[in-house]
Design an enzyme around this catalytic site. Structure first.
Site, PDB file in Angstrom:
ATOM      1  N   THR A  86      51.308 -32.742  -4.807  1.00 12.95           N
ATOM      2  CA  THR A  86      52.847 -33.564  -5.102  1.00 12.95           C
ATOM      3  C   THR A  86      53.112 -32.505  -6.720  1.00 12.95           C
ATOM      4  OG1 THR A  86      51.388 -35.146  -6.096  1.00 12.95           O
ATOM      5  CG2 THR A  86      52.072 -35.820  -3.962  1.00 12.95           C
ATOM      6  N   LEU A 153      39.521 -38.023 -10.590  1.00 11.86           N
ATOM      7  CA  LEU A 153      38.155 -36.680 -10.803  1.00 11.86           C
ATOM      8  C   LEU A 153      38.670 -35.672 -11.712  1.00 11.86           C
ATOM      9  CD1 LEU A 153      38.495 -36.148  -7.361  1.00 11.86           C
ATOM     10  CD2 LEU A 153      36.630 -37.739  -7.953  1.00 11.86           C
ATOM     11  N   CYS A 263      46.929 -31.611 -13.916  1.00 12.60           N
ATOM     12  CA  CYS A 263      47.076 -33.318 -13.696  1.00 12.60           C
ATOM     13  C   CYS A 263      48.798 -33.595 -14.999  1.00 12.60           C
ATOM     14  CB  CYS A 263      45.952 -33.840 -14.199  1.00 12.60           C
ATOM     15  SG  CYS A 263      45.211 -33.679 -12.638  1.00 12.60           S
ATOM     16  N   LYS A 266      52.105 -32.059 -15.176  1.00 10.94           N
ATOM     17  CA  LYS A 266      53.131 -32.713 -14.682  1.00 10.94           C
ATOM     18  C   LYS A 266      52.975 -33.854 -14.317  1.00 10.94           C
ATOM     19  CE  LYS A 266      50.645 -32.512 -10.127  1.00 10.94           C
ATOM     20  NZ  LYS A 266      50.577 -34.254  -9.289  1.00 10.94           N
ATOM     21  N   ARG A 331      46.711 -22.958 -14.180  1.00 17.86           N
ATOM     22  CA  ARG A 331      47.785 -24.144 -14.350  1.00 17.86           C
ATOM     23  C   ARG A 331      48.162 -24.290 -16.083  1.00 17.86           C
ATOM     24  NH1 ARG A 331      47.457 -27.546  -9.091  1.00 17.86           N
ATOM     25  NH2 ARG A 331      45.480 -27.118  -9.469  1.00 17.86           N
TER      26      ARG A 331
HETATM   27  C1  UGA Z   1      42.893 -35.257 -15.449  1.00 12.99           C
HETATM   28  C2  UGA Z   1      42.233 -36.758 -16.440  1.00 12.99           C
HETATM   29  O1  UGA Z   1      41.198 -36.705 -17.023  1.00 12.99           O
HETATM   30  C3  UGA Z   1      41.744 -37.039 -14.926  1.00 12.99           C
HETATM   31  O2  UGA Z   1      41.402 -38.354 -14.687  1.00 12.99           O
HETATM   32  C4  UGA Z   1      42.799 -37.511 -13.196  1.00 12.99           C
HETATM   33  O3  UGA Z   1      42.559 -37.899 -11.959  1.00 12.99           O
HETATM   34  C5  UGA Z   1      43.185 -36.165 -13.021  1.00 12.99           C
HETATM   35  O4  UGA Z   1      43.393 -35.793 -14.234  1.00 12.99           O
HETATM   36  C6  UGA Z   1      43.781 -35.701 -11.946  1.00 12.99           C
HETATM   37  O5  UGA Z   1      45.276 -36.269 -12.325  1.00 12.99           O
HETATM   38  O6  UGA Z   1      44.113 -35.918 -11.238  1.00 12.99           O
HETATM   39  P1  UGA Z   1      41.870 -32.908 -15.468  1.00 12.99           P
HETATM   40  O7  UGA Z   1      43.332 -32.028 -15.634  1.00 12.99           O
HETATM   41  O8  UGA Z   1      40.947 -32.198 -14.339  1.00 12.99           O
HETATM   42  O9  UGA Z   1      41.581 -34.645 -15.107  1.00 12.99           O
HETATM   43  O10 UGA Z   1      40.885 -32.419 -16.965  1.00 12.99           O
HETATM   44  P2  UGA Z   1      41.106 -33.357 -18.787  1.00 12.99           P
HETATM   45  O11 UGA Z   1      39.479 -33.308 -18.563  1.00 12.99           O
HETATM   46  O12 UGA Z   1      41.326 -34.677 -18.372  1.00 12.99           O
HETATM   47  O13 UGA Z   1      41.431 -32.515 -19.753  1.00 12.99           O
HETATM   48  C7  UGA Z   1      42.899 -31.974 -19.284  1.00 12.99           C
HETATM   49  C8  UGA Z   1      43.174 -31.551 -20.829  1.00 12.99           C
HETATM   50  O14 UGA Z   1      42.779 -32.473 -21.940  1.00 12.99           O
HETATM   51  C9  UGA Z   1      42.505 -30.260 -20.525  1.00 12.99           C
HETATM   52  O15 UGA Z   1      43.116 -29.388 -21.468  1.00 12.99           O
HETATM   53  C10 UGA Z   1      41.508 -30.780 -21.874  1.00 12.99           C
HETATM   54  O16 UGA Z   1      41.334 -29.430 -22.786  1.00 12.99           O
HETATM   55  C11 UGA Z   1      42.051 -31.375 -22.999  1.00 12.99           C
HETATM   56  N1  UGA Z   1      41.813 -32.413 -23.838  1.00 12.99           N
HETATM   57  C12 UGA Z   1      41.223 -32.786 -23.003  1.00 12.99           C
HETATM   58  C13 UGA Z   1      41.607 -32.289 -25.059  1.00 12.99           C
HETATM   59  O17 UGA Z   1      42.459 -31.244 -25.442  1.00 12.99           O
HETATM   60  N2  UGA Z   1      40.694 -33.142 -25.666  1.00 12.99           N
HETATM   61  C14 UGA Z   1      40.548 -34.691 -25.172  1.00 12.99           C
HETATM   62  O18 UGA Z   1      39.686 -35.294 -26.087  1.00 12.99           O
HETATM   63  C15 UGA Z   1      39.895 -33.752 -24.016  1.00 12.99           C
END
Ligand code: UGA
Length: 434
Positions: A86, A153, A263, A266, A331
């Site tokens: 999506t 996830l 995620c 978006k 992305r």
């Molecule tokens: C995120 C959510 O954590 C999942 O629960 C969700 O299912 C997923 O999106 C989704 O909607 O499919 P994801 O995008 O794989 O998962 O990655 P994250 O680990 O959440 O990190 C996202 C971003 O935040 C990364 O760029 C990471 O570096 C950043 N981040 C995360 C920080 O800068 N600081 C933090 O403390 C944590």
């Protein structure tokens, strides 16, 4: 249970393989023939730790199969999950649900016996209602129920997140569907993972609210990090100091170059659009998006400042290009904006990533190196952009020996200033007074 996953991308593949591992009989369907052929040969379309083994084992055990032929799979299914993409709709930022609706129409034609159709894709509130309408219209005789079951996830930790979830959210109103979904998740339920049953619209909103909250939490600590630099405080200690308060929680309080990935950017945008459409704006999230967008280029300017303001003709090495470790996903990675900002100022950018090089090549035009030390050769600064494990214990003497100037910008606070400075570097972390 006989389960069909429509869409064998990230979510469909991980969920399908995990359901098969629970003992269910799973068929993963995808329109992309090359993907299905590759999966049948054991070649994964994405990099996710442990996925190849999980898929291989369950395929060998006869519980997991891949096909492009949706009809027969759906005919035999108890549950059909829709796990197609999506993406943001070009132009307005709304989630593009056209693939979900197309899948619903196709599924409808093959429903036989009571079938539960579940949206696992992240979809705006009300999508389940439309899926139900499409199925009823396409096949008025179908006996079915539409359920919302969002995924939570994280890339790079997806299998663990699937098998040890904090909660499983299920939105429905049909009792037969409730019994089926309880059976689907029985192994997790037995492990005491809470099943949160709620209405379908509520379930759809929970997914967006969760991602928006996490994006906001990260953005909050990033702003506090900027303030720390001004007032001589340390953001890591602030995170610990507030995170130990159970009401706040320690997770997602790591300051860095801004969130990226497929995620948060978006989903925050889609939530803002839905909220605006319903005359109920979510201003905190609107602001979160704006702050995070600005932050990525600001990180590039920070590197320029660390080099005294002039980077023309200087080489700068980026370590890590993906939006986070353990993925090949580029992305909305902060590395893209950082590389562009540096190049706009006349710098020559080199970079290395353990898994993301191929995807990075499509998005940025930098010198791609074969490793961290090669990227740093002749560089006036090294910038740690993504906290891959292999960058956590760099040989700092070796790194410095081939550099033109010893500047280390650590955008993930992986290192402590004294250990880096002991090797003759100038060190710049995030949220720490220099
Ligand atoms: C995120 C959510 O954590 C999942 O629960 C969700 O299912 C997923 O999106 C989704 O909607 O499919 P994801 O995008 O794989 O998962 O990655 P994250 O680990 O959440 O990190 C996202 C971003 O935040 C990364 O760029 C990471 O570096 C950043 N981040 C995360 C920080 O800068 N600081 C933090 O403390 C944590």
């Amino acid at each position: 249970m006989r389960i069909v996953m429509v869409g064998s991308g990230y979510v469909g593949l991980v969920s399908g393989a995990c359901f098969a591992d629970f003992g269910h009989e799973v068929v993963c369907v995808d329109k992309a023939e090359e993907k299905i052929t590759a999966l049948n040969k054991g070649v994964m379309p994405i990099y996710e730790p442990g996925l190849d083994l999980l898929v291989g084992n369950n395929k060998a055990a006869g519980r997991l199969s891949f096909t492009t032929d949706l009809g027969p799979a759906v005919e035999a299914a108890d549950v059909v999950f829709i796990a197609v993409g999506t993406p943001s709709r070009r132009g307005d930022g709304h989630a593009d649900v056209s693939y979900v609706y197309a899948a619903a129409a196709e599924i409808a034609q093959s429903i036989k016996g009571f079938t539960v159709v579940v949206t696992k894709s992240t979809v705006p509130v009300g999508t389940g209602d439309e899926v139900e309408r499409i199925i009823r219209e396409t096949n008025p005789d179908a006996d079915f129920a539409v359920v919302s079951n969002p995924e939570f996830l994280r890339e790079g930790a997806a299998i663990d997140d699937f098998k040890r979830p904090d909660r499983i959210v299920i939105g429905l109103s049909d009792d037969r569907a409730r019994a089926v979904m309880t059976e689907v998740y029985r192994p997790l339920y037995l492990n005491q993972s809470p099943l949160v049953f709620t209405g379908r619209r509520t379930s759809e909103l929970i997914k967006y609210a969760a991602n928006a909250f996490l994006a906001m939490k990260i953005t909050f600590i990033n702003e506090i990090a900027d303030l720390c630099e001004r007032v001589g405080a340390d953001v890591q200690d602030v995170s610990r100091g507030i995170g130990l308060d159970g009401r706040i929680g320690a997770k997602f309080l790591h300051a860095g170059p801004g969130y990226g990935g497929s995620c948060f950017p978006k989903d925050t945008l889609a939530l803002v659009k839905t909220a605006q459409d319903h005359d109920s704006p979510v201003r905190l999230i609107e602001t979160t998006i704006a702050i995070n967008d600005n932050r990525k280029r600001a990180m590039g300017r920070r590197v320029i400042a660390a080099l005294g303001g002039d980077v023309r003709g200087k080489k700068i090495a980026l370590l890590g290009l993906t939006f986070k470790p353990n993925t090949d996903d580029m992305r909305d990675s902060p590395a893209i904006a950082i590389a562009q900002t540096l190049q706009d100022s006349g710098a020559i950018v080199s970079g290395f990533d353990p898994e993301g090089m191929e995807n990075a090549r499509q998005l940025i035009n930098i010198e791609f190196a074969s490793g961290p030390y090669q990227a740093a050769e002749g560089a006036s600064a090294v910038v740690l952009v993504t906290e891959w494990n292999q960058f956590r214990a760099l040989d700092l003497s070796r790194l410095k020996s081939s550099m033109a100037a010893p500047v280390f910008v650590d955008l993930r606070n992986v290192y402590r200033a004294p250990e880096v400075e002991a090797h003759g570097f100038t060190y710049h972390g995030v949220g720490k007074a220099d």
